[in-house]
Each structure stands twice: as structure tokens, then as C-alpha cells.
Design an enzyme around this catalytic site. Sequence first.
Site, short mmCIF file in Angstrom:
data_model
loop_
_atom_site.label_atom_id
_atom_site.label_comp_id
_atom_site.label_asym_id
_atom_site.label_seq_id
_atom_site.Cartn_x
_atom_site.Cartn_y
_atom_site.Cartn_z
N SER A 43 42.03 -16.82 -1.09
CA SER A 43 43.10 -16.64 -0.10
C SER A 43 43.03 -15.30 0.61
O SER A 43 42.71 -14.28 0.00
CB SER A 43 44.45 -16.76 -0.80
OG SER A 43 45.48 -16.30 0.04
N TYR A 63 43.80 -16.06 7.39
CA TYR A 63 44.93 -16.02 8.32
C TYR A 63 44.47 -15.18 9.49
O TYR A 63 43.99 -14.05 9.31
CB TYR A 63 46.15 -15.37 7.65
CG TYR A 63 46.90 -16.30 6.73
CD1 TYR A 63 47.30 -17.55 7.16
CD2 TYR A 63 47.21 -15.92 5.44
CE1 TYR A 63 48.00 -18.42 6.33
CE2 TYR A 63 47.92 -16.77 4.59
CZ TYR A 63 48.30 -18.02 5.05
OH TYR A 63 48.98 -18.86 4.22
N THR A 95 43.78 -21.19 8.26
CA THR A 95 45.10 -21.82 8.08
C THR A 95 45.92 -21.63 9.34
O THR A 95 46.15 -20.50 9.79
CB THR A 95 45.81 -21.20 6.86
OG1 THR A 95 45.01 -21.47 5.71
CG2 THR A 95 47.18 -21.83 6.65
N LYS A 118 43.04 -25.77 8.57
CA LYS A 118 44.00 -26.22 7.55
C LYS A 118 45.40 -26.26 8.13
O LYS A 118 45.84 -25.30 8.77
CB LYS A 118 43.95 -25.26 6.36
CG LYS A 118 44.98 -25.52 5.27
CD LYS A 118 44.69 -24.66 4.04
CE LYS A 118 45.61 -24.92 2.88
NZ LYS A 118 46.85 -24.17 2.93
N HIS A 154 51.10 -27.37 3.74
CA HIS A 154 51.24 -26.11 3.00
C HIS A 154 52.12 -26.33 1.76
O HIS A 154 52.91 -25.47 1.38
CB HIS A 154 51.85 -25.03 3.91
CG HIS A 154 51.37 -23.64 3.65
ND1 HIS A 154 50.42 -23.02 4.41
CD2 HIS A 154 51.71 -22.72 2.70
CE1 HIS A 154 50.21 -21.79 3.96
NE2 HIS A 154 50.98 -21.59 2.91
C1 FNR Z 1 50.12 -21.45 -1.00
N1 FNR Z 1 49.34 -21.94 0.04
C2 FNR Z 1 48.55 -21.09 0.77
N2 FNR Z 1 47.74 -21.57 1.77
C3 FNR Z 1 46.93 -20.76 2.45
O1 FNR Z 1 46.21 -21.22 3.32
N3 FNR Z 1 46.89 -19.42 2.15
C4 FNR Z 1 47.67 -18.87 1.19
O2 FNR Z 1 47.62 -17.67 0.94
C5 FNR Z 1 48.57 -19.71 0.49
N4 FNR Z 1 49.40 -19.21 -0.45
C6 FNR Z 1 50.16 -20.05 -1.23
C7 FNR Z 1 50.94 -19.55 -2.26
C8 FNR Z 1 51.65 -20.39 -3.08
C9 FNR Z 1 52.47 -19.84 -4.19
C10 FNR Z 1 51.58 -21.80 -2.88
C11 FNR Z 1 52.30 -22.77 -3.79
C12 FNR Z 1 50.83 -22.32 -1.85
C13 FNR Z 1 49.28 -23.38 0.30
C14 FNR Z 1 48.19 -24.02 -0.56
O3 FNR Z 1 46.91 -23.65 -0.12
C15 FNR Z 1 48.26 -25.55 -0.48
O4 FNR Z 1 48.28 -25.97 0.86
C16 FNR Z 1 49.48 -26.11 -1.20
O5 FNR Z 1 49.74 -25.39 -2.37
C17 FNR Z 1 49.22 -27.55 -1.55
O6 FNR Z 1 50.34 -28.13 -2.07
P1 FNR Z 1 50.61 -28.29 -3.65
O7 FNR Z 1 49.32 -28.72 -4.31
O8 FNR Z 1 51.09 -26.98 -4.12
O9 FNR Z 1 51.65 -29.35 -3.61
#
Ligand code: FNR
Length: 434
Positions: free
Chosen positions: A137, A161, A187, A307, A331
Site C-alpha cells: 500500500s 495513490y 486506486t 482499482k 474499497h
Molecule cells: C483498505 N483498502 C485500501 N486500498 C488501497 O488501495 N490502499 C490502501 O491503503 C487501503 N487501505 C485500507 C485499509 C484498511 C484498514 C482496509 C480495511 C482497506 C481497501 C482494500 O485494498 C480492499 O479494497 C478492501 O479491503 C476489500 O474489502 P474487504 O476484503 O476488506 O471486504
Amino acid sequence: MTEPAAPSTPGGFGRARQNDIYRAGVLGRRPRVPTDFATLERRARRKLPARAWAYAAGGAGGGATMRANRAAFDRWAIVPRMLRDVSRRDLGVELFGRRLPAPVLFAPVGAAGLVHPEADVAVARAAAALGVPYVLSSQGCAPMEECAAVMGDAPRWFQLYWSSDDALVDSLLRRAAAIRADAVVVTLDTTMLGWRPMDLNLGSLPFARGQGIAQYTSDARFRDLVRERIAAARASGTKPDVTVTLDAVKALVSMSRRFPGGLLANLRSPEPRAAVETFLDVYSRPSLSWDDLATLRARTDLPVLLKGVLHPDDARRAVDAGVDGIVVSNHGGRQVDGSIAALDALTGIAPAVAGRVKLLLDSGIRSGADVFKALALGADAVTVGRPHLYGLALAGAEGARDAVADIIAEFDLTLGLSGLTSVAEVTKDALQRV
Ligand code: FNR
């Protein structure tokens, strides 16, 4: 428990994993992390402090999108077929020039240090142990180089990002190439943070305490921006607006602890605080548009995925723009309350894309059966977010590994018990809408 078998185990990963668990059970040992999501989530909730739980589990608004993500999976039923010799199964898929042992990746998850001190480095170890990619990330708690260093040749991708500073974008992309990332995931859905009441009600944003900004504080271009900010403030005579409260002091210590260098020197330096302010200014670009994306090909040679795509027209446009893949995702329900479920979006996007680029899905994957349904509806692979984060919270690297290994094991058994032996055979014919 013993080390888990590899997902490519002959005779089947699912059976090997079951056998490991049952054999250990005879000796009185229980699995390190619960093997179903409901129990995993309950245990993580019990263990985590309020702020960590709010950030990990929270969604946008009233949580309708998170509920929709789950409900969408429940609307499809698997229709198993019998007597088809499923003794040999192959879970492998090819993505961007690499054969992966299973169609499951670790989703990019920022600020994981909230749930475990080893954070991304532990998740990197977990993914490497299974041989499936970890999408590092932009909001990591460790520089991508530190994660790559514990992964050997195991696959890693980088999630970007798009910063408002183009030179920072270029620097992050250069670093991703240098750690031999297989792909870059841009993303799109977080040009601003969604309205997240669980965090808002605690007044809690991890980045404001310096947590989850390690890709930035380890970046030469970002450090230049921080120094420029400090110099500009000095030149204009602006003093930081600090009200001294216990929480403010704690936040300053938190920022200083997470900033590169020694704690004492950092506490005396304006840089950690300026880094947080700079980050909040530059981490995203709300004006991001297709014109910016058009410049991406010139910025990196790595395969590019977008994404957060949810509309078939955006998916078509992405294909026309020459991207290599799309991650259908809301997300994890953290951005727009009342948004379309990711799985429902996939049913419109898969025919629009028609196999021209790779399609991944996340948001709501909780089990092997969910992986099966996503593949049947057109995904080439899925990424898993909260399950690995909760495994990390409960048992560090091994917990994150086991949480994802369990999903892969259940997928293997679901595949065979449905009468199929490879990922390519998983099609809509195996499902019925209920
Ligand atoms: C995320 N997600 C996320 N996505 C991304 O592109 N960059 C990021 O830094 C983060 N950070 C992040 C933190 C936390 C705590 C969560 C729960 C999620 C989104 C992540 O990549 C993904 O899209 C979702 O978590 C998928 O859904 P589920 O599996 O949590 O239901």
C-alpha cells in the site's frame, strides 16, 4: 500447528490444510486463527483498541455498502456436479507473466501498524510464505523496500495513490520498479477519504499521528517537499498552531517515533510534524482525471491496473486507455455509503471487458466459496482485505498467512466438491441466482 503446505500441494491444498488442523487437534492444539470469518472478526474486535478497530472495520456512512457486498454473494448459489474425478486439482492462474499458485492476493491495506507492530513487513512474510502477491500500500507502515527485503523472489505489486505532486508519483513508481514489483495498482476511489463515522466519532485518523505514511517519509522527493514547507514557514514567520494537551503531546511522540531517525532528535525537529502536514496536503489529487491516466504509460513500464472501477463504461474506457487490468472494488465499503456491491458491479463489467484485460475483484471476499463465485462471474483473481488484517491482529505474520491460507484451502475444496478441477472451469454455469 506445523507450517502450512503450499497452495500447489499435489493431492490438494484444502485436504492438506484440513489434515494439518485435525492432526494438531488430536494433540490438543487449535488453529492459530479461527477458520471462519465471523469468529475471526469477533476475536479481532475483542483484541483491538477502539481506534484500531474503527479504522479496520469501519465503513462509509451507515455501512450499507459493506452489507451490500455480502448480500451480493448470498444472491448466488453454487450448483455442485457429481462423479467427475476431482482427485487432481490445479488452483494456479497466470497474471502479468507469473504463474501464481492460487487466484488470491493480499489487498493493499494502509496503517496496519494500528493492529500489529510488524504491520506490512509481517504481511509481506505471510504472502511470501504462500507465494501469492502482496499489493504493497501507498499508506504502508514500512517502506516498500523493507517489505521486499523479506519477500525474496515472491511476487509483490505496488498500490499507488496519485499524489498532487507529479514528481512524487514518479519517485514512487521508480521505487516500485526497483523492488521488482510485478504490477502497479492505481486506486481511483479515494481521491478524498469517505465519510467514516466510526473514525470521525473518535476524531481518529492514523495518518495525522504519522501512522501509515512510511512510503512518503522514506521518499527523497517527499522529504524535499517537507524541507521546502519548513523553509517557507520560517521565511513567512508562521508558527505552528499548537494547543498543548496530553493528546497533542502523544500525537507528537507518535509522529516522531514513526519518522526516520532517532526519537529524541525527531522530537526536537520540526520535520515529523511538517511531514504529516505535507502528507495531508499532497497524498491525493481530487482533480484526477482520464488525462492524468493517459500520462501513466510514459511514467512506468510496469503493467498498470485501475482499482475502484464500478461502472461498465469506466471499465471500457480503461481498456481503451490501454491499462492491463481492472480491480472491481468499492474499497471494502469504506468510500461511498449506498454504493453498488462489488460483485454486482462485476456482473456488468465482465461482459463489457470481454477478456481484453485481467479482472480482479475485492470487497466482501470472506471465504473460499466467495472466491469461487467471483471467478464464476468473471474475475481472474480476487484480493482479500480485512480477513488478512484480522489474522495479523490476532497472530502477526502467521495469523495473516493462515487467514488467507484458509480461504485458499476452502476454495480448493469448493472447487473439487463442485465437480471442477481448475480455475478455468469455474464459469457462470456453476452458479444459479437465488
Ligand atoms: C483498505 N483498502 C485500501 N486500498 C488501497 O488501495 N490502499 C490502501 O491503503 C487501503 N487501505 C485500507 C485499509 C484498511 C484498514 C482496509 C480495511 C482497506 C481497501 C482494500 O485494498 C480492499 O479494497 C478492501 O479491503 C476489500 O474489502 P474487504 O476484503 O476488506 O471486504
